[in-house]
Scaffold this motif. Structure first.
Motif, PDB file in Angstrom:
ATOM      1  N   UNK A  15       0.879  -1.171   0.000  1.00  0.00           N
ATOM      2  CA  UNK A  15       0.000   0.000   0.000  1.00  0.00           C
ATOM      3  C   UNK A  15       0.914   1.217   0.000  1.00  0.00           C
ATOM      4  N   UNK A  16       0.776   2.058  -1.001  1.00  0.00           N
ATOM      5  CA  UNK A  16       1.599   3.261  -1.157  1.00  0.00           C
ATOM      6  C   UNK A  16       0.699   4.465  -0.931  1.00  0.00           C
ATOM      7  N   UNK A  17       0.680   4.952   0.310  1.00  0.00           N
ATOM      8  CA  UNK A  17      -0.185   6.069   0.683  1.00  0.00           C
ATOM      9  C   UNK A  17       0.615   7.358   0.567  1.00  0.00           C
ATOM     10  N   UNK A  18       0.107   8.249  -0.266  1.00  0.00           N
ATOM     11  CA  UNK A  18       0.879   9.419  -0.654  1.00  0.00           C
ATOM     12  C   UNK A  18       1.832   9.004  -1.760  1.00  0.00           C
ATOM     13  N   UNK A  19       1.278   8.356  -2.778  1.00  0.00           N
ATOM     14  CA  UNK A  19       2.089   7.755  -3.845  1.00  0.00           C
ATOM     15  C   UNK A  19       2.779   8.785  -4.721  1.00  0.00           C
ATOM     16  N   UNK A  20       2.338  10.038  -4.655  1.00  0.00           N
ATOM     17  CA  UNK A  20       2.982  11.082  -5.445  1.00  0.00           C
ATOM     18  C   UNK A  20       3.016  10.725  -6.919  1.00  0.00           C
ATOM     19  N   UNK A 108       3.594   1.754   3.068  1.00  0.00           N
ATOM     20  CA  UNK A 108       4.439   2.951   2.953  1.00  0.00           C
ATOM     21  C   UNK A 108       3.525   4.165   3.049  1.00  0.00           C
ATOM     22  N   UNK A 109       3.871   5.091   3.941  1.00  0.00           N
ATOM     23  CA  UNK A 109       3.059   6.294   4.114  1.00  0.00           C
ATOM     24  C   UNK A 109       3.958   7.524   4.056  1.00  0.00           C
ATOM     25  N   UNK A 132       7.035   1.535   6.338  1.00  0.00           N
ATOM     26  CA  UNK A 132       7.946   2.635   5.998  1.00  0.00           C
ATOM     27  C   UNK A 132       7.108   3.909   6.047  1.00  0.00           C
ATOM     28  N   UNK A 133       7.563   4.898   6.801  1.00  0.00           N
ATOM     29  CA  UNK A 133       6.814   6.150   6.797  1.00  0.00           C
ATOM     30  C   UNK A 133       7.746   7.334   6.944  1.00  0.00           C
ATOM     31  N   UNK A 134       7.217   8.475   6.494  1.00  0.00           N
ATOM     32  CA  UNK A 134       7.873   9.748   6.743  1.00  0.00           C
ATOM     33  C   UNK A 134       7.008  10.478   7.758  1.00  0.00           C
TER      34      UNK A 134
END
Length: 172
Positions: A15-20, A108-109, A132-134
């Protein structure tokens, strides 16, 4: 994204949240293979168009993942800095509550401030093989840590720069 801390095998879904515009998706496909299923969530229309072009195999969702039922996306020249977190003026966008996200091997967020509300409401934390997050505020970093620990994850990397940073978590 050279991270030896991340699993190299057994990853089938992301899951790619904030995939840009798709940078992480392209990297994930190269790392875990073309059979990888990626769900990309991105509310910014222009970034979404590039995501579609850069990572055509990604299942695309033009929504903000947030607990806010009527989010507004700030629009500025820096697409990477656009957010729905505490935004009062901007472009209304569709929302998906984090509790409705499917299970995945990797989460990933990078969604410019909504990371805590996503993790507080994601129902599949215990089955993750990597997170994985920022984080965009130091208090968010401190808020995210106990959520991850309670889900049986251990932090294997953190890079912090003043008020923001990134973190990687894997199962204990």
């Amino acid at each position: 994204y050279e991270h030896d801390e991340l699993p190299t095998a057994g990853i089938r879904s992301v899951l790619d949240i904030g995939a840009g515009w798709g940078a992480f998706a392209v990297w994930a496909l190269a790392r875990w293979g073309a059979d990888l299923v990626i769900d990309g969530y991105e509310p910014h229309e222009e970034a979404f168009a590039f995501l579609k072009m850069n990572a055509p195999s990604v299942k695309l969702h033009p929504v903000a993942v947030t607990t806010d039922p009527a989010p507004v996306l700030c629009i500025n020249e820096d697409w990477g800095g656009c957010s729905v977190y505490r935004v009062k003026e901007g472009r209304p966008v569709k929302a998906l509550h984090p509790m409705h996200l499917p299970p995945a091997d990797v989460l990933k967020i990078d969604a410019e401030g909504v990371e805590p509300e996503v993790l507080e409401n994601y129902e599949h934390m215990g089955s993750l093989k990597a997170l994985i997050y920022e984080f965009h505020h130091i208090d968010h970093r401190d808020r995210l840590r106990p959520i991850c620990e309670a889900a049986g994850l251990r932090q294997v990397r953190e890079d912090t720069d003043c008020t923001y940073g990134t973190a990687i978590w894997v199962p204990r």
